[in-house]
Design a protein around this motif. Structure first.
Motif, PDB file in Angstrom:
ATOM      1  N   TRP A   1      14.518   5.687   1.103  1.00 15.52           N
ATOM      2  CA  TRP A   1      15.519   6.176   0.140  1.00 15.52           C
ATOM      3  C   TRP A   1      15.031   7.387  -0.635  1.00 15.52           C
ATOM      4  O   TRP A   1      15.825   8.237  -1.014  1.00 15.52           O
ATOM      5  CB  TRP A   1      16.084   5.073  -0.750  1.00 15.52           C
ATOM      6  CG  TRP A   1      15.223   4.467  -1.803  1.00 15.52           C
ATOM      7  CD1 TRP A   1      14.513   3.308  -1.699  1.00 15.52           C
ATOM      8  CD2 TRP A   1      15.008   4.927  -3.136  1.00 15.52           C
ATOM      9  NE1 TRP A   1      13.853   3.050  -2.865  1.00 15.52           N
ATOM     10  CE2 TRP A   1      14.149   4.029  -3.770  1.00 15.52           C
ATOM     11  CE3 TRP A   1      15.453   6.035  -3.853  1.00 15.52           C
ATOM     12  CZ2 TRP A   1      13.719   4.184  -5.078  1.00 15.52           C
ATOM     13  CZ3 TRP A   1      15.026   6.191  -5.159  1.00 15.52           C
ATOM     14  CH2 TRP A   1      14.175   5.267  -5.757  1.00 15.52           C
ATOM     15  N   LYS A   2      13.711   7.509  -0.854  1.00 13.90           N
ATOM     16  CA  LYS A   2      13.204   8.710  -1.532  1.00 13.90           C
ATOM     17  C   LYS A   2      13.324   9.938  -0.633  1.00 13.90           C
ATOM     18  O   LYS A   2      13.467  11.052  -1.115  1.00 13.90           O
ATOM     19  CB  LYS A   2      11.758   8.515  -1.976  1.00 13.90           C
ATOM     20  CG  LYS A   2      11.637   7.729  -3.259  1.00 13.90           C
ATOM     21  CD  LYS A   2      10.216   7.694  -3.742  1.00 13.90           C
ATOM     22  CE  LYS A   2      10.118   6.991  -5.084  1.00 13.90           C
ATOM     23  NZ  LYS A   2       8.737   6.922  -5.571  1.00 13.90           N
ATOM     24  N   ALA A   3      13.248   9.736   0.679  1.00 18.24           N
ATOM     25  CA  ALA A   3      13.394  10.848   1.620  1.00 18.24           C
ATOM     26  C   ALA A   3      14.853  11.283   1.760  1.00 18.24           C
ATOM     27  O   ALA A   3      15.137  12.304   2.361  1.00 18.24           O
ATOM     28  CB  ALA A   3      12.842  10.452   2.986  1.00 18.24           C
TER      29      ALA A   3
ATOM     30  N   ALA B   1       6.287   7.639  13.182  1.00 16.19           N
ATOM     31  CA  ALA B   1       4.846   7.387  13.031  1.00 16.19           C
ATOM     32  C   ALA B   1       4.449   7.404  11.556  1.00 16.19           C
ATOM     33  O   ALA B   1       3.651   6.577  11.112  1.00 16.19           O
ATOM     34  CB  ALA B   1       4.054   8.422  13.813  1.00 16.19           C
ATOM     35  N   ALA B   2       5.010   8.337  10.797  1.00 12.05           N
ATOM     36  CA  ALA B   2       4.695   8.410   9.361  1.00 12.05           C
ATOM     37  C   ALA B   2       5.201   7.176   8.632  1.00 12.05           C
ATOM     38  O   ALA B   2       4.517   6.639   7.749  1.00 12.05           O
ATOM     39  CB  ALA B   2       5.311   9.666   8.756  1.00 12.05           C
ATOM     40  N   LEU B   3       6.377   6.689   9.021  1.00 10.91           N
ATOM     41  CA  LEU B   3       6.931   5.491   8.381  1.00 10.91           C
ATOM     42  C   LEU B   3       6.126   4.247   8.755  1.00 10.91           C
ATOM     43  O   LEU B   3       5.949   3.348   7.927  1.00 10.91           O
ATOM     44  CB  LEU B   3       8.399   5.323   8.766  1.00 10.91           C
ATOM     45  CG  LEU B   3       9.192   4.269   8.001  1.00 10.91           C
ATOM     46  CD1 LEU B   3       9.194   4.567   6.503  1.00 10.91           C
ATOM     47  CD2 LEU B   3      10.611   4.187   8.521  1.00 10.91           C
TER      48      LEU B   3
ATOM     49  N   TYR C   1       6.188  -3.218   2.644  1.00  9.59           N
ATOM     50  CA  TYR C   1       6.957  -3.408   1.411  1.00  9.59           C
ATOM     51  C   TYR C   1       7.338  -2.082   0.759  1.00  9.59           C
ATOM     52  O   TYR C   1       8.206  -2.040  -0.104  1.00  9.59           O
ATOM     53  CB  TYR C   1       6.195  -4.288   0.423  1.00  9.59           C
ATOM     54  CG  TYR C   1       4.879  -3.718  -0.037  1.00  9.59           C
ATOM     55  CD1 TYR C   1       4.805  -2.861  -1.128  1.00  9.59           C
ATOM     56  CD2 TYR C   1       3.694  -4.040   0.627  1.00  9.59           C
ATOM     57  CE1 TYR C   1       3.598  -2.334  -1.541  1.00  9.59           C
ATOM     58  CE2 TYR C   1       2.482  -3.516   0.211  1.00  9.59           C
ATOM     59  CZ  TYR C   1       2.448  -2.669  -0.872  1.00  9.59           C
ATOM     60  OH  TYR C   1       1.254  -2.148  -1.280  1.00  9.59           O
ATOM     61  N   SER C   2       6.736  -0.972   1.165  1.00 11.63           N
ATOM     62  CA  SER C   2       7.052   0.343   0.596  1.00 11.63           C
ATOM     63  C   SER C   2       7.952   1.185   1.491  1.00 11.63           C
ATOM     64  O   SER C   2       8.350   2.279   1.108  1.00 11.63           O
ATOM     65  CB  SER C   2       5.764   1.121   0.339  1.00 11.63           C
ATOM     66  OG  SER C   2       4.957   0.462  -0.592  1.00 11.63           O
ATOM     67  N   ARG C   3       8.264   0.701   2.679  1.00  9.28           N
ATOM     68  CA  ARG C   3       9.053   1.500   3.617  1.00  9.28           C
ATOM     69  C   ARG C   3      10.455   1.785   3.098  1.00  9.28           C
ATOM     70  O   ARG C   3      10.977   2.879   3.275  1.00  9.28           O
ATOM     71  CB  ARG C   3       9.125   0.808   4.969  1.00  9.28           C
ATOM     72  CG  ARG C   3       7.817   0.852   5.699  1.00  9.28           C
ATOM     73  CD  ARG C   3       7.884   0.147   7.017  1.00  9.28           C
ATOM     74  NE  ARG C   3       6.568   0.161   7.628  1.00  9.28           N
ATOM     75  CZ  ARG C   3       6.171  -0.690   8.554  1.00  9.28           C
ATOM     76  NH1 ARG C   3       7.000  -1.609   9.004  1.00  9.28           N
ATOM     77  NH2 ARG C   3       4.953  -0.611   9.050  1.00  9.28           N
TER      78      ARG C   3
END
Length: 119
Positions: free
Chosen positions: A88-90, A73-75, A81-83
């Motif tokens: 990768w930051k997570a 849900a958060a994703l 375009y930012s997913r």
């Protein structure tokens, strides 16, 4: 200088023009490649295959970790375009043995988690 026998000039010019036409048709229309172009194409295809394989591992890790509905849900709330950056930051695009996440794997993984037409 070398002199051609009488009547051979049209034949030689036709053969030369035919050879040029064959080269043009082969490289432009038939897909002939130089060695450097073929090597570049092979490298891009191999890189894409590796990213696709690693993205499927990332997707599997994302889905088997706890609290999937909340993370999904958060994703979905993040712009499409930012997913990849979010994934990768997570750390989901950091594969075993690697010290840093891979951005290309993150983008491909995000598209596996939430396909482009879904949301």
């Amino acid at each position: 200088m070398f002199a051609l026998p009488a009547g051979w000039k049209p034949f030689v010019l036709g053969a030369f023009a035919g050879a040029l036409l064959m080269l043009w048709a082969g490289f432009d229309g038939l897909g002939w490649k130089t060695a450097s172009n073929a090597a570049g194409l092979a490298k891009r295809q191999a890189d894409a295959a590796v990213v696709a394989a690693l993205a499927s591992i990332c997707d599997a890790n994302f889905r088997k970790a706890g609290n999937l509905p909340a993370r999904l849900a958060a994703l979905e709330k993040v712009d499409r375009y930012s997913r990849g950056e979010t994934v990768w930051k997570a750390g989901w695009a950091t594969l075993p043995g690697a010290t840093e996440p891979n951005q290309e794997v993150g983008r491909a993984c995000a598209e596996l988690i939430i396909p482009p037409g879904k949301s």
